[in-house]
Design an enzyme around this catalytic site. Structure first.
Site, PDB file in Angstrom:
ATOM      1  N   THR A 228       1.047  -1.179  -0.155  1.00  0.00           N
ATOM      2  CA  THR A 228      -0.052   0.234  -0.004  1.00  0.00           C
ATOM      3  C   THR A 228       0.804   1.066   0.220  1.00  0.00           C
ATOM      4  OG1 THR A 228      -0.149   0.245   2.382  1.00  0.00           O
ATOM      5  CG2 THR A 228      -1.638  -0.838   1.269  1.00  0.00           C
ATOM      6  N   ASP A 229       0.309   2.171  -0.428  1.00  0.00           N
ATOM      7  CA  ASP A 229       0.962   3.604  -0.236  1.00  0.00           C
ATOM      8  C   ASP A 229       0.703   3.924   1.189  1.00  0.00           C
ATOM      9  OD1 ASP A 229       1.898   6.022  -0.470  1.00  0.00           O
ATOM     10  OD2 ASP A 229       0.945   6.628  -2.041  1.00  0.00           O
ATOM     11  N   TRP A 230       1.682   4.649   1.798  1.00  0.00           N
ATOM     12  CA  TRP A 230       1.777   4.799   3.295  1.00  0.00           C
ATOM     13  C   TRP A 230       0.418   5.174   3.966  1.00  0.00           C
ATOM     14  CZ3 TRP A 230       5.282   2.374   1.314  1.00  0.00           C
ATOM     15  CH2 TRP A 230       6.460   1.919   2.016  1.00  0.00           C
ATOM     16  N   GLY A 231      -0.483   4.461   4.675  1.00  0.00           N
ATOM     17  CA  GLY A 231      -1.355   4.809   5.105  1.00  0.00           C
ATOM     18  C   GLY A 231      -2.724   4.703   4.286  1.00  0.00           C
ATOM     19  N   GLY A 232      -2.428   3.989   3.256  1.00  0.00           N
ATOM     20  CA  GLY A 232      -3.430   3.683   2.108  1.00  0.00           C
ATOM     21  C   GLY A 232      -4.447   2.440   2.188  1.00  0.00           C
TER      22      GLY A 232
END
Length: 807
Positions: A228-232
């Site tokens: 995932t993108d960070w926090g995604g």
């Protein structure tokens, strides 16, 4: 599976733990089974491994690394081999810093010139972007680590990027927004893919089975890891089912419990979890192998700096050269003006920011370049404030010079991750300076530094225009070498420069402000739109001048491709980028007038000639048929065009191609704008005909209580007076900080607070706030003030108690 025996030894809890990060940048380790953690770091154009507290916003300084030109700059080289060399250097530095996965390159399309992250992306053309990215990936992975192509997919705006729903038809998705990823997977063989924050046609990308399973895994045979993108991450279990192995950063074990419960309830089959674990283990063990062979490797900083300079030299674009004012003649007296000459603008802002090993500035390099400088004046305030005294001093210096070198561009807070630009303009104080200089000295050469397209209504006031884009730590010296003629510029634009922003095809539908963003222009982005709709532009896609001239001749179209001759007809050695465009002469299926299908960069001495062959491939004649749901070839006569840009076609020929006899997928009467190419003003009814369904509501439902995926900005409509007050405080703080010049801090508020969905508070805080605590905050926002705070602190107490017991 490759690690079946090891997985059999793992408990369900251990499997679940591997699916989320250990901290902000590392994966979880299991010492009992000899499974190490691996390190992921940002690095599209340089390694960003932080020494102190980790963040995803570029706040804390990272270990020094070579800052290469950004992707938007290197794209202008049109040199895949150069991309591979840069990747090789990036890989070496990653190994030196013990990084296993380098988070880059980015291949999202430049749908709009205003996307705040365009400096990190290659092109408005998917074929071009894919080829360049594949080169980078091969270079990075040649060092034994993994590249990570991003952001998958249709992530083309920064505003509300964590919750916006991209509405796009299937053909446009396949042909425009996925092709670069397809090439990166097939030709780059990337080991890792990063999913994007946004939704795609109603589903978050990392939960989208069509995108993640049917296309990425089944069609493209991708066997690597999706992170995932960070926090995604939204729904962790749905992400795993879709095949999104790794969630970053850590959630302090909270989503591990979600996975365990899902397996025990039967919602998630353990075999699916095992597949995800197996792919992650393969990434861990293959990228750790390089450190087992050679645990410590240093890199030569000076050698890498020279490589960064060479990359910049090949990527610089000469856009105007009236009266052959360039290269500068020996002995000519030059006034150097512009703040960017004193403090180089060489990279973007946000998660890709690099702490350079060495940093060249124009004023420090100009003496050794041989340019005779009579002095320097900054001329303008960097962040847009008008200063008449600086203008006057610059004009006084310019009067004494034979040529003015004016360094203009966009500042660091204008082009940044998490924010889109407000317009395509250069700051007015710089334009005021240019007009004042023109009155005292018309021999002006502008050196432009920015990572994306800008309007240039002032271009008639300059005789020379060099565009360095964001050219990295050695860019200043590279530009000087082009100005003096030591280097013959060979860069060509990888994006179109419109006359004005209002001419762009997505103008009416960028960015999506609330729930969704509609890609009504369909296939017609960039030159595909301008050329088909006959819209005049300032500089076309593929455009760039040289200090020599090239002649094209002797076109031959054969089944394998197109051959032709290029001759350097000038007096200097130089390099030309020849571009293959293909247009279909049938009117049955709408298409752009021409599409890039190949390119070749050819270096020639003065007077020399070379025969070039650009081969056809599986993408040359294909289109995606929404009726058959697969790639097809239309039987037709195809125009084969060889050009020096999309608007400068030098050679043409006709090639007959046999088709796959697929049915025509469209009702022509219902899609007049798409068949005419006039896609800048598509009606909702016509867009829905293209989609095959109604478009969802694009605005927030202000009557509903706010939930996990609503943003802090929506607190302006909250039931709670406290929440509405908090929103106004945030909005005021942003305006105030911007006004007093604290623009980076103001940007940070917009990026990390204003547009953050509530779930991001839990996903990005590494376990400080969990989802039950977030439930309490949402109660407060939705009008249950005391009940919400009681719930919040009760859940916090529970979390701290469990943490204490575990320790």
């Amino acid at each position: 599976m490759k690690h079946t025996e090891l997985i059999k030894k793992m408990t369900l809890e251990e499997k679940a733990s591997l699916m989320s990060g250990k901290d902000f940048w590392q994966t979880q380790n299991i010492d009992r089974l000899g499974i190490p953690s691996i390190f992921l770091a940002d690095g599209p154009h340089g390694i960003r491994k932080q020494q102190a507290a980790a963040d995803h916003l570029g706040l804390n300084e990272s270990i020094p690394a070579t800052c290469f030109p950004t992707a938007a700059a290197v794209a202008n080289s049109w040199n895949v081999e150069l991309g591979e060399r840069i990747g090789n250097y990036l890989g070496k530095e990653a190994v030196a810093q013990k990084v296993n996965v380098l988070l880059g390159p980015g291949v999202n399309m430049k749908r709009s010139p205003l996307c705040g992250r365009n400096f990190e992306y290659f092109s408005e053309d998917p074929y071009h972007a894919g080829k360049m990215a594949a080169g980078y990936i091969r270079g990075i992975q040649s060092q034994g680590i993994s590249a990570c192509v991003k952001h998958f997919a249709a992530n083309n705006q920064e505003e509300r990027r964590m919750s916006i729903d991209t509405i796009v038809d299937e053909r446009t998705l396949r042909e425009i927004y996925l092709t670069a990823f397809e090439i990166a997977v097939a030709e780059g063989n990337t080991k890792t893919v990063m999913s994007s924050y946004n939704k795609l046609n109603g589903e978050y990308t990392n939960e989208n089975l069509h995108l993640m399973r049917e296309i990425l895994r089944d069609e493209w045979n991708f066997e690597g890891v999706v992170v995932t993108d960070w926090g995604g991450s939204n729904d962790r279990v749905a992400g795993l089912i879709a095949g999104n192995e790794l969630e970053m950063p850590t959630t302090a074990g909270e989503t591990n419990e979600d996975i365990i419960r899902a397996v025990r309830s039967g919602l998630l089959k353990e075999e699916v979890l095992d597949e995800c674990v197996d792919r992650l283990l393969e990434l861990i063990f293959t990228t750790e192998a390089v450190y087992e062979k050679s645990p410590s490797k240093e890199f030569n900083m000076k050698e890498h700096h020279r490589a960064a300079q060479e990359a910049a030299e090949e990527s610089i674009v000469l856009l105007k050269n009236e009266g052959d004012i360039l290269p500068l003649q020996a002995g000519v007296k030059v006034a150097v003006i512009g703040d960017f000459a004193q403090q180089a603008r060489y990279q973007g802002a946000g998660s890709s920011i690099v702490n350079p090993t060495i940093l060249d500035h124009t004023l420090n390099c100009i003496e050794e370049s041989g340019i005779v400088s009579i002095g320097f004046e900054p001329g303008f305030e960097r962040y847009g404030k008008r200063n008449q005294r600086k203008i006057d001093k610059a004009c006084a210096l310019a009067e004494k010079a034979e040529v003015v070198l004016l360094y203009m561009g966009l500042d660091e807070v204008t082009e940044a991750e998490g924010l889109d630009r407000q317009n395509m303009k250069i700051p007015q104080n710089q334009i005021d300076l240019l007009h004042a200089l023109y009155k005292v000295n018309s021999n002006i050469v502008v050196v432009l530094s920015c990572g994306s397209a800008v309007e240039m209504p002032w271009i008639d006031k300059v005789k020379g225009l060099i565009h360095g884009y964001l050219s990295g730590q050695a860019g200043a010296k590279a530009i000087l070498r082009v100005l003096t003629g030591e280097v013959n510029p060979s860069g060509k634009l990888a994006e179109t420069y419109p006359l004005r922003y209002e001419d762009t095809p997505a103008y009416r539908h960028f960015p999506g402000k609330e729930v969704s963003v509609e890609y009504r222009e369909g296939l017609y982005i960039g030159y595909r739109y301008y050329d088909t709709a006959n819209v005049e532009v300032l500089f076309p896609f593929g455009y760039g001048l040289s200090y020599t001239t090239f002649e094209y001749s002797d076109i031959q179209i054969i089944p394998e491709g197109v051959a032709f001759k290029i001759t350097n007809t000038g007096t200097r050695a130089g390099a030309e980028v020849a571009q293959l465009y293909v247009g279909c002469n049938s009117a049955d299926i709408f298409r752009p007038k021409k599409e890039l299908k190949g390119f070749a960069k050819v270096s020639l001495q003065a007077g020399d000639s070379r025969t070039v062959l650009i081969p056809f491939d599986d993408k040359t004649f294909r289109y995606f048929n929404v009726k058959t749901n697969q790639w097809e070839i239309e039987e037709a006569q195809y125009e084969i065009m060889i050009g020096a840009s999309s608007a400068d076609i030098r050679l043409k020929g006709i090639h007959a191609v046999k088709g796959t006899n697929a049915p025509v997928p469209y009702d022509k009467e219902k899609l007049p704008s798409y068949y005419s190419g006039q896609a800048g003003q598509v009606s909702q009814e016509e867009f829905e005909s293209l989609l095959g369904h109604k478009v969802p509501a694009a605005t927030w439902d202000r009557t509903k209580p706010l939930g996990y995926n609503d943003t802090i900005a929506q607190c302006q409509y909250a039931r709670s007076a406290f929440a509405r007050f908090a929103f106004h405080v945030i909005a005021f703080a942003h305006r105030f900080l911007w006004k007093i010049g604290k623009r980076s801090t103001a940007n940070l508020i917009m990026m990390s607070v204003y547009h953050m969905p509530f779930r991001g508070i839990a996903r990005m805080t590494g376990g400080i706030v969990n989802m039950p605590m977030l439930d309490g905050l949402l109660m407060v926002v939705n009008g249950q003030f005391f009940k919400g705070f009681r719930h919040f602190f009760r859940e916090r107490g529970k979390m701290l108690k469990v943490a204490k017991q575990n320790n």
